[in-house]
Motif scaffolding. Structure first.
Motif, PDB file in Angstrom:
ATOM      1  N   ILE A 770       0.840  -1.199   0.000  1.00 35.17           N
ATOM      2  CA  ILE A 770       0.000   0.000   0.000  1.00 35.17           C
ATOM      3  C   ILE A 770       0.876   1.252   0.000  1.00 35.17           C
ATOM      4  CG2 ILE A 770      -1.636   1.329   1.387  1.00 35.17           C
ATOM      5  CD1 ILE A 770      -2.917  -1.327   2.190  1.00 35.17           C
ATOM      6  N   ILE A 771       1.937   1.237   0.832  1.00 34.61           N
ATOM      7  CA  ILE A 771       2.870   2.378   0.861  1.00 34.61           C
ATOM      8  C   ILE A 771       3.506   2.555  -0.512  1.00 34.61           C
ATOM      9  CG2 ILE A 771       5.023   3.229   1.875  1.00 34.61           C
ATOM     10  CD1 ILE A 771       4.227   1.776   4.449  1.00 34.61           C
ATOM     11  N   LYS A 772       3.907   1.436  -1.143  1.00 34.68           N
ATOM     12  CA  LYS A 772       4.545   1.529  -2.465  1.00 34.68           C
ATOM     13  C   LYS A 772       3.570   2.060  -3.512  1.00 34.68           C
ATOM     14  CE  LYS A 772       6.771  -1.335  -6.021  1.00 34.68           C
ATOM     15  NZ  LYS A 772       7.733  -0.276  -6.351  1.00 34.68           N
ATOM     16  N   LEU A 773       2.312   1.600  -3.485  1.00 30.48           N
ATOM     17  CA  LEU A 773       1.325   2.056  -4.460  1.00 30.48           C
ATOM     18  C   LEU A 773       1.019   3.541  -4.297  1.00 30.48           C
ATOM     19  CD1 LEU A 773      -1.159  -0.974  -4.404  1.00 30.48           C
ATOM     20  CD2 LEU A 773       0.418  -0.352  -6.247  1.00 30.48           C
ATOM     21  N   LEU A 774       0.921   3.973  -3.040  1.00 36.67           N
ATOM     22  CA  LEU A 774       0.665   5.397  -2.797  1.00 36.67           C
ATOM     23  C   LEU A 774       1.838   6.239  -3.293  1.00 36.67           C
ATOM     24  CD1 LEU A 774      -0.930   5.235   0.760  1.00 36.67           C
ATOM     25  CD2 LEU A 774      -2.110   5.705  -1.383  1.00 36.67           C
ATOM     26  N   THR A 775       3.038   5.738  -3.102  1.00 37.07           N
ATOM     27  CA  THR A 775       4.232   6.462  -3.550  1.00 37.07           C
ATOM     28  C   THR A 775       4.285   6.523  -5.077  1.00 37.07           C
ATOM     29  OG1 THR A 775       5.398   5.724  -1.567  1.00 37.07           O
ATOM     30  CG2 THR A 775       6.746   6.573  -3.363  1.00 37.07           C
ATOM     31  N   ASP A 776       3.963   5.376  -5.717  1.00 34.18           N
ATOM     32  CA  ASP A 776       4.028   5.347  -7.182  1.00 34.18           C
ATOM     33  C   ASP A 776       2.911   6.181  -7.825  1.00 34.18           C
ATOM     34  OD1 ASP A 776       6.180   3.709  -6.865  1.00 34.18           O
ATOM     35  OD2 ASP A 776       5.092   1.834  -7.295  1.00 34.18           O
ATOM     36  N   GLU A 777       1.683   6.117  -7.272  1.00 34.01           N
ATOM     37  CA  GLU A 777       0.557   6.828  -7.865  1.00 34.01           C
ATOM     38  C   GLU A 777       0.561   8.319  -7.556  1.00 34.01           C
ATOM     39  OE1 GLU A 777      -1.780   5.634  -9.908  1.00 34.01           O
ATOM     40  OE2 GLU A 777      -0.807   3.656  -9.894  1.00 34.01           O
ATOM     41  N   ARG A 778       1.235   8.713  -6.481  1.00 36.45           N
ATOM     42  CA  ARG A 778       1.361  10.122  -6.071  1.00 36.45           C
ATOM     43  C   ARG A 778       0.000  10.788  -5.836  1.00 36.45           C
ATOM     44  NH1 ARG A 778       6.112  12.283 -10.219  1.00 36.45           N
ATOM     45  NH2 ARG A 778       7.685  10.727  -9.635  1.00 36.45           N
ATOM     46  N   ARG A 779      -0.935  10.023  -5.390  1.00 34.28           N
ATOM     47  CA  ARG A 779      -2.242  10.568  -5.040  1.00 34.28           C
ATOM     48  C   ARG A 779      -2.902   9.605  -4.053  1.00 34.28           C
ATOM     49  NH1 ARG A 779      -6.512   7.879  -7.326  1.00 34.28           N
ATOM     50  NH2 ARG A 779      -6.002   6.377  -8.995  1.00 34.28           N
ATOM     51  N   PRO A 780      -3.875  10.114  -3.291  1.00 27.96           N
ATOM     52  CA  PRO A 780      -4.601   9.212  -2.383  1.00 27.96           C
ATOM     53  C   PRO A 780      -5.379   8.161  -3.169  1.00 27.96           C
ATOM     54  CG  PRO A 780      -4.940  11.509  -1.751  1.00 27.96           C
ATOM     55  CD  PRO A 780      -4.272  11.542  -3.087  1.00 27.96           C
ATOM     56  N   LEU A 781      -5.520   6.979  -2.551  1.00 29.96           N
ATOM     57  CA  LEU A 781      -6.249   5.870  -3.171  1.00 29.96           C
ATOM     58  C   LEU A 781      -7.352   5.406  -2.225  1.00 29.96           C
ATOM     59  CD1 LEU A 781      -3.262   3.784  -4.572  1.00 29.96           C
ATOM     60  CD2 LEU A 781      -4.766   5.324  -5.855  1.00 29.96           C
ATOM     61  N   THR A 782      -8.505   5.129  -2.802  1.00 28.83           N
ATOM     62  CA  THR A 782      -9.614   4.628  -1.982  1.00 28.83           C
ATOM     63  C   THR A 782      -9.407   3.148  -1.669  1.00 28.83           C
ATOM     64  OG1 THR A 782     -10.918   3.967  -3.895  1.00 28.83           O
ATOM     65  CG2 THR A 782     -11.179   6.247  -3.108  1.00 28.83           C
ATOM     66  N   ARG A 783     -10.278   2.654  -0.774  1.00 28.87           N
ATOM     67  CA  ARG A 783     -10.183   1.243  -0.388  1.00 28.87           C
ATOM     68  C   ARG A 783     -10.432   0.339  -1.581  1.00 28.87           C
ATOM     69  NH1 ARG A 783     -11.071  -1.143   4.588  1.00 28.87           N
ATOM     70  NH2 ARG A 783     -11.862   0.830   5.403  1.00 28.87           N
ATOM     71  N   ALA A 784     -11.419   0.702  -2.401  1.00 26.15           N
ATOM     72  CA  ALA A 784     -11.731  -0.120  -3.575  1.00 26.15           C
ATOM     73  C   ALA A 784     -10.575  -0.150  -4.558  1.00 26.15           C
ATOM     74  CB  ALA A 784     -12.992   0.411  -4.261  1.00 26.15           C
ATOM     75  N   GLU A 785      -9.912   1.013  -4.757  1.00 28.80           N
ATOM     76  CA  GLU A 785      -8.776   1.057  -5.671  1.00 28.80           C
ATOM     77  C   GLU A 785      -7.638   0.192  -5.144  1.00 28.80           C
ATOM     78  OE1 GLU A 785      -9.074   5.452  -7.750  1.00 28.80           O
ATOM     79  OE2 GLU A 785      -8.343   5.324  -5.691  1.00 28.80           O
ATOM     80  N   LEU A 786      -7.391   0.287  -3.858  1.00 24.97           N
ATOM     81  CA  LEU A 786      -6.303  -0.504  -3.273  1.00 24.97           C
ATOM     82  C   LEU A 786      -6.612  -1.998  -3.382  1.00 24.97           C
ATOM     83  CD1 LEU A 786      -5.442   1.580  -0.091  1.00 24.97           C
ATOM     84  CD2 LEU A 786      -4.006   1.269  -2.103  1.00 24.97           C
TER      85      LEU A 786
END
Length: 845
Positions: A770-786
């Motif tokens: 989750i930390i890596k995805l948030l870092t790569d996407e550079r934006r907040p992610l919802t629960r469904a997206e995660l």
């Protein structure tokens, strides 16, 4: 209501309906003791209301009926009416007890109460007088029947009236302690219980008997102290139907105990509780949940397993073993049924255990072995206080019994510093002697033999000496004991037993413990045993046997089946005489240990894995005898002497030093590695060379492919312990497998430089992603997206709950923050669109 009838009669009214209308009162309210109605009626007839209420039902503030201060409930009749004609002859007024449903007689005149007019109609409260019914003008008491009442019912009714203050008082402690309303119920229940055991509740109606008869039966039981007889009848009926005592109160006393328990047991009646308690305690152990009050110690006849163990001063398991060995408790298990012990047996066990000796201590005091001790017990020469032999429970002996046996055996002996020549200690009897220790003790106790000397400083039977010739004479007769026959036939006990059971000894039945003297002499004349040859020629048994075989003399095959070496005397006697005369000689054969080593080396050179001692011994015994006496100790000594050839791998077995084992050499100059150390090293190297984490199944499959056995039979148990031993070298990636701790693994985002924990769980791994995805996407992610991203990458299972993402975020709560209506974001990075700054994290969250 009786006054209402008299007023109607005086006024000449045909029914009390007219009387109550004229008086302006309600008959039902008057009958039920409403104070306002009584006061209004008293004013109309010019009487004191308190005098009317004294013998009439009255209503308290809660609407409950009382009569003379006693709550009555439904025990009063307001429809049909009864009377005693003899009472009316004395005084023309209504008596209060005629309306009590439980009273059926007039104790004063000894007759039954009458409920019907002479014309057959029932008396009711609508009539126009005390004797007037609704169908005839009869007013003569002489027309009414005066049947003599049952004496038992009269006695019960007299007691009930005495509780109202009428008549003489009979003391019945159980009933005296109860409220009168409960007395009515209790008498009916106890009377119904006289029928015997039943699981269904019983009442007068269910039995089809008059209430007064059933209550009279109950009164007789309680007044005359016959409750114990009733409880015994119920209990015996339960047992007769196949019940078991250990099922306790709830089953043994049927519905009666359930009624009593429903009444709150001892709180309802402590005396009834005590009766149940004392009766039950004599038949089964009492559990605390019975709630029957404190029981006198003298009344307890049965104890539970726990209570018996506490009283005897032993553990619960030891007490159970003692009970099983003495036959005090059952052997089969029964669900919900507890074990019980008689109190007197527990007290005896406690006395026996106080200062008692265990089997080992008794053996030490007698200075004999366990086998000899068992023989003394089997021969009834020394009886234990408690017979053991079960798991975790030993025999127990009284010290006075052991000392008494020594005193009897040493009676009349003289003391000496050392024994004379030709004497043998009783403790040294057995193999090679004319009798066993038990047989010798029996002969001394029977008076056919006596101990000659007691040597000071030696314990027990080691200090008592007998003459061996006298022992031989004591056991010799037309029939020889087993030990004496073995000596005369030059056989050991095992060989003689096998010879008898194999039918080699003619005339002796299998299992026999005696041998006819003539049969023993015949056998000795036919065979020359190896022991006799050694006595005449010298040497050792294995050497002598090989030398005789080299000289052309083979042992008798039938005796070899009995594990004995013997030769036909007619064939070998002349050769033995020639050797004794120096006309023949015996060569010196090769040592038996060399043959053993040579055979062991041949066996181990052809196996693919080390052999445990048990397996190697079994293979050797198929080819040879293990040393002179075929004992395993000879094998271990020979293998140790040949340690430059053999090595023992702990956890695996014996192996040749000249052969590498699992890629390792086993030199003589250092300790041999264990199987655990070898397999540990192989698995660690396997994990270091792997390109992905290996699960337990992967590791075990690889070991099986390479024919490597784990030291523990259960491979999964071995791997769990293996990981505990090597947490400094390995890490467990839950759901993936084991991995080298020093090597990064990117699919799990494992970095040895930052991850210091022993394991990485699947939830922790999801948090890292989750930390890596948030870092790569550079934006907040919802629960469904995660969830979608993690599922696409195989990080989380296809079916998982919404809490899975929350749990993963919770593992890294200091690095991930949830922005309301936006989604998850990195805690250390601001997100202006949501007004979040790291310093204001609590407000954003």
């Amino acid at each position: 209501m009786g006054l209402l009838l008299r007023v109607a009669e005086i006024q000449g009214h045909s029914s009390t309906e007219r009387t109550v209308k004229a008086a302006g009162v309600n008959r039902s309210r008057l009958a039920h003791g409403v104070a306002a109605e009584i006061a209004a009626f008293a004013a109309q007839v010019d009487q004191d209301p308190s005098r009317i209420a004294a013998d009439s039902p009255t209503e308290d503030r809660k609407g409950r009926l009382h009569l003379r201060g006693h709550p009555m409930g439904d025990m009063l009749d307001f429809g049909p009416r009864r009377l005693c004609p003899a009472c009316l002859d004395e005084a023309w007024h209504h008596r209060f007890w005629w309306d009590i449903r439980a009273v059926a007689t007039c104790p004063r005149h000894g007759i039954d109460l009458v409920g019907n007019c002479a014309c057959g109609k029932r008396f009711t409260w609508r009539g126009g007088g005390l004797l007037k019914c609704s169908a005839c003008p009869n007013n003569d008491t002489m027309t009414l029947p005066r049947a003599a009442a049952d004496p038992k019912v009269l006695r019960k009714d007299a007691y009930l009236l005495s509780r109202f203050g009428a008549g003489e008082v009979e003391v019945v402690p159980i009933l005296d302690a109860l409220p009168l309303r409960e007395v009515f119920t209790t008498l009916e229940r106890i009377g119904a219980a006289c029928e015997g055991y039943s699981y269904e509740w019983k009442s007068a109606e269910a039995l089809g008997l008059p209430l007064s008869t059933v209550q009279a039966r109950g009164f007789e039981v309680l007044a005359d102290g016959k409750l114990d007889e009733v409880l015994t009848k119920i209990y015996d009926g339960f047992i007769a139907q196949g019940g078991r005592p250990e099922e306790g109160f709830t089953s043994c006393y049927g519905w009666l105990y359930h009624w009593f328990n429903h009444k709150r047991g001892a709180k309802f009646s402590s005396l009834l509780a005590e009766a149940f308690h004392v009766h039950g305690a004599a038949r089964f152990p009492i559990v605390p949940k019975a709630r029957l009050g404190k029981l006198p110690a003298t009344a307890v006849k049965k104890l539970s397993l726990k209570a018996a163990a506490a009283k005897a001063g032993v553990s619960v398991y030891a007490m159970k073993s003692i009970g099983l060995s003495l036959g005090l408790i059952r052997t089969e298990k029964r669900s919900g049924s507890q074990l019980s012990f008689p109190v007197d047996e527990v007290e005896r066990i406690g006395r026996d255990l106080k200062g008692a000796l265990s089997l080992e201590e008794a053996c030490e005091r007698l200075a004999i072995g366990r086998k000899a001790m068992i023989s003394l017990m089997e021969g009834d020469l020394l009886q234990p206080a408690l017979r053991g032999g079960g798991r975790r429970h030993d025999y127990v002996f009284r010290s006075q019994d052991v000392d008494g046996l020594l005193a009897k055996l040493g009676s009349g002996t003289s003391c000496a510093v050392s024994p004379n020549h030709g004497l043998i200690a009783i403790a040294d009897l057995g193999r090679g002697a004319a009798a066993t220790i038990a047989e010798c003790v029996r002969k001394i106790l029977e008076g056919r033999l006596r101990a000659r000397v007691r040597v000071g400083g030696r314990p027990g039977l080691k200090g008592l000496f007998i003459n061996h010739d006298e022992l031989m004479e004591a056991v010799t007769g037309e029939v020889l004991s087993f030990a004496a026959a073995a000596i005369r036939m030059r056989l050991n006990a095992r060989g003689l037993r096998k010879a008898i059971d194999g039918g080699l000894i003619v005339g002796v039945q299998p299992g026999s413990k005696t041998v006819p003297a003539k049969t023993a002499d015949t056998f000795a004349a036919r065979f020359m045993m190896l022991g006799e040859i050694r006595d005449r020629l010298g040497g050792s048994f294995p050497t002598l046997r090989d030398q005789l075989q080299a000289a052309g003399f083979d042992p008798d095959p039938d005796l070899e089946k009995c594990l004995c070496a013997g030769y036909l005397r007619g064939k070998i006697e002349r050769f033995v005489q020639q050797v004794e005369a120096g006309k023949a000689s015996l060569g010196k054969p090769e040592g038996s240990w060399k043959a053993l080593v040579r055979e062991a080396e041949r066996i181990l050179s052809g196996v693919s894995a080390p052999l445990p001692s048990k397996d190697l011994l079994a293979k050797l015994r198929r080819k040879m005898t293990i040393g002179p006496s075929d004992q395993a100790d000879f094998f271990y000594s020979a293998m140790w002497e040949s340690r430059e050839t053999f090595v023992y791998v702990e956890g695996a077995g014996w192996w040749l030093r000249s052969r590498p084992y699992l890629g390792r050499t086993l030199p003589l100059d250092g300790p041999a590695p264990t199987q655990t150390e070898i397999v540990d090293g192989i698995v660690v190297e396997m994990l270091r060379r792997a390109d992905r984490p290996l699960s337990q199944d992967d590791i075990l499959t690889e070991l099986k492919t390479r024919s490597i056995l784990t030291p523990v039979v259960d491979g999964e148990v071995f791997l769990r312990r293996f990981f505990v031993r090597h947490t400094d070298k390995l890490i467990k990636l839950t759901g993936l497998g084991y991995w080298d701790r020093a090597t990064p693994y990117s699919p799990a985002l494992y970095d040895p430089a930052t991850w210091k924990e022993r394991t990485q769980t699947a939830v922790q791994r999801a948090g890292l992603w989750i930390i890596k995805l948030l870092t790569d996407e550079r934006r907040p992610l919802t629960r469904a997206e995660l969830q979608a991203m993690l599922r696409d990458r195989g990080i989380i299972p296809g079916k998982c709950t919404r809490a899975y993402i929350g749990n993963a975020v919770g593992e890294f709560s200091d690095e991930i923050v949830y922005l309301d209506r936006v989604g998850y974001w990195l805690a250390r990075k601001p997100w202006p669109a949501a007004g979040y700054r790291p310093a204001g994290r609590k407000q954003a969250a």
